[in-house]
Design a protein around this motif. Structure first.
Motif, mmCIF file in Angstrom:
data_model
loop_
_atom_site.group_PDB
_atom_site.id
_atom_site.type_symbol
_atom_site.label_atom_id
_atom_site.label_comp_id
_atom_site.label_asym_id
_atom_site.label_seq_id
_atom_site.Cartn_x
_atom_site.Cartn_y
_atom_site.Cartn_z
ATOM 1 N N VAL A 206 0.859 -1.182 0.000
ATOM 2 C CA VAL A 206 0.000 0.000 0.000
ATOM 3 C C VAL A 206 0.896 1.232 0.000
ATOM 4 N N MET A 207 0.723 2.105 -0.980
ATOM 5 C CA MET A 207 1.474 3.359 -1.000
ATOM 6 C C MET A 207 0.521 4.524 -0.838
ATOM 7 N N SER A 208 0.890 5.439 0.038
ATOM 8 C CA SER A 208 0.075 6.614 0.309
ATOM 9 C C SER A 208 0.849 7.847 -0.137
ATOM 10 N N GLY A 209 0.369 8.460 -1.224
ATOM 11 C CA GLY A 209 1.036 9.634 -1.766
ATOM 12 C C GLY A 209 0.245 10.896 -1.511
ATOM 13 N N GLU A 210 0.720 11.973 -2.093
ATOM 14 C CA GLU A 210 0.028 13.253 -1.957
ATOM 15 C C GLU A 210 0.432 14.147 -3.111
ATOM 16 N N ILE A 211 -0.214 15.296 -3.208
ATOM 17 C CA ILE A 211 0.064 16.222 -4.300
ATOM 18 C C ILE A 211 1.509 16.709 -4.242
ATOM 19 N N GLY A 212 1.975 17.214 -5.386
ATOM 20 C CA GLY A 212 3.305 17.784 -5.470
ATOM 21 C C GLY A 212 4.348 16.804 -5.952
ATOM 22 N N GLY A 213 5.272 17.285 -6.766
ATOM 23 C CA GLY A 213 6.355 16.450 -7.261
ATOM 24 C C GLY A 213 5.884 15.401 -8.243
ATOM 25 N N SER A 214 6.774 14.450 -8.528
ATOM 26 C CA SER A 214 6.464 13.413 -9.512
ATOM 27 C C SER A 214 6.753 12.015 -8.983
ATOM 28 N N ALA A 215 6.904 11.878 -7.657
ATOM 29 C CA ALA A 215 7.309 10.586 -7.089
ATOM 30 C C ALA A 215 6.298 9.488 -7.387
ATOM 31 N N LYS A 229 3.908 -8.099 -7.125
ATOM 32 C CA LYS A 229 2.891 -8.135 -6.073
ATOM 33 C C LYS A 229 1.830 -7.062 -6.309
ATOM 34 N N PRO A 230 0.604 -7.295 -5.840
ATOM 35 C CA PRO A 230 -0.424 -6.270 -6.005
ATOM 36 C C PRO A 230 -0.090 -5.009 -5.216
ATOM 37 N N VAL A 231 -0.416 -3.849 -5.799
ATOM 38 C CA VAL A 231 -0.174 -2.559 -5.152
ATOM 39 C C VAL A 231 -1.470 -1.763 -5.146
ATOM 40 N N VAL A 232 -1.787 -1.200 -3.995
ATOM 41 C CA VAL A 232 -2.944 -0.323 -3.834
ATOM 42 C C VAL A 232 -2.423 1.037 -3.400
ATOM 43 N N ALA A 233 -3.050 2.115 -3.872
ATOM 44 C CA ALA A 233 -2.549 3.448 -3.558
ATOM 45 C C ALA A 233 -3.659 4.388 -3.107
ATOM 46 N N TYR A 234 -3.246 5.393 -2.387
ATOM 47 C CA TYR A 234 -4.118 6.512 -2.031
ATOM 48 C C TYR A 234 -3.329 7.794 -2.278
ATOM 49 N N ILE A 235 -3.985 8.798 -2.855
ATOM 50 C CA ILE A 235 -3.351 10.094 -3.087
ATOM 51 C C ILE A 235 -4.146 11.156 -2.333
ATOM 52 N N ALA A 236 -3.502 11.832 -1.411
ATOM 53 C CA ALA A 236 -4.162 12.894 -0.653
ATOM 54 C C ALA A 236 -4.111 14.206 -1.433
ATOM 55 N N GLY A 237 -5.191 14.943 -1.414
ATOM 56 C CA GLY A 237 -5.171 16.284 -1.987
ATOM 57 C C GLY A 237 -6.027 16.493 -3.217
ATOM 58 N N PHE A 238 -7.082 15.691 -3.403
ATOM 59 C CA PHE A 238 -7.936 15.867 -4.582
ATOM 60 C C PHE A 238 -8.592 17.246 -4.607
ATOM 61 N N THR A 239 -8.804 17.853 -3.459
ATOM 62 C CA THR A 239 -9.469 19.162 -3.415
ATOM 63 C C THR A 239 -8.501 20.298 -3.142
ATOM 64 N N ALA A 240 -7.180 20.032 -3.191
ATOM 65 C CA ALA A 240 -6.198 21.069 -2.884
ATOM 66 C C ALA A 240 -6.154 22.132 -3.983
#
Length: 291
Positions: A206-215, A229-240
């Protein structure tokens, strides 16, 4: 198994005699981590709840066998403390300190690139937890139990939330790694995902990212080419809003680059399922683990 920290971790804490350093070093010790030393220049010979204090990191290596360092000194001293640890032979350095000047982070990054044997995690990160084995940092370890989900995150708070959502559904973690949210991180998503891919205990990432940059976009390309292996992600900041830093120094959208939507689309295009909330992300992970 686990990644980065385990039962063999022998931790030295720089800044251990400060309020935060004392609090978290002793918390890590109570969890079961081998906290073998602390460092505060001029206070060598003292101890903090049974942890010996040395004047230099080199002394902690020579006299206490430290192999991992946690950096808890104020921002203006942090870069020198990181480089001192590397010079002393420490191979894993976890920098908790927030607010390190960007030019200091660049100096550290440039110098450590010349020494590939040294891994820096952070700065401005919550640390690393391998449940049941070792806790290095400020992650609330009691929330988590051993298991087969590896978590890597730019955000400490979201790490705890997603991990707790998984725990409530009965799943544990192999390791939880906070890489921090500064513009110049010591370790990237790719660095940690590579470790999870190699770890036989980790079955889902599980990877938890956020706005900014290109990581996150870079991670998407790496996952497609190298991760089985399966990977699931979350990105914080959809309303930023564009142009506004959101929490972390690296969480800023410039024009159309670095938005949560663009990151989610890049990941989904490479087969990574992306949740729009931490709860949805945990549900996606649960569906994959249960299948």
């Amino acid at each position: 198994m686990s990644v980065l920290v385990d039962n063999d971790t022998r931790l030295v804490v720089t800044g251990i005699t400060g309020r935060e350093g004392t609090f978290h070093a002793t918390n890590n010790k109570r969890y079961g981590t081998q906290v073998v030393a602390g460092v505060t220049p001029g206070k060598g010979g003292q101890d903090v709840e049974g942890i010996p204090v040395f004047n230099t990191i080199a002394d902690s290596v020579d006299k206490a066998g430290a192999n991992t360092a946690m950096i808890f000194v104020p921002p203006r001293f942090a870069a020198d403390s990181i480089l001192e640890a590397a010079d002393a032979g420490i191979r894993l350095i976890i920098a908790i300190t927030e607010g390190i000047p960007a030019h200091d982070e660049l100096r550290v990054y440039t110098q450590l690139r010349r020494n590939p044997d040294v891994r820096l995690v952070g700065p401005n990160c919550p640390g690393i937890l391998s449940p049941g084995k070792a806790s290095v940092g400020i992650i609330p370890a009691s929330f988590f139990k051993p298991g087969n989900v590896g978590v890597v995150s730019r955000s400490g708070t979201l790490t705890y939330q997603i991990g707790n959502e998984l725990a409530q559904r009965g799943f544990g973690n192999s390791s939880i790694v906070g890489i921090g949210g500064d513009p110049v991180p010591g370790s990237s998503f790719i660095d940690i995902i590579e470790l999870f891919e190699q770890d036989p205990e980790t079955e889902l990432i599980v990877m938890s990212g956020e706005i900014g940059g290109s990581a996150e976009e870079e991670a998407a390309e790496y996952i497609a080419a190298n991760v089985s292996k399966p990977v699931v992600a979350y990105i914080a900041g959809f309303t930023a809003p564009p142009g506004k830093t959101m929490g972390h120094a690296g969480a800023i959208v410039s024009g159309n680059a670095g938005t949560a939507r663009a990151k989610a689309e890049a990941l989904e295009a490479k087969g990574v399922k992306v949740g729009r909330t931490p709860t949805e992300t945990a549900e996606l992970a649960m569906s994959l683990l249960g299948s």
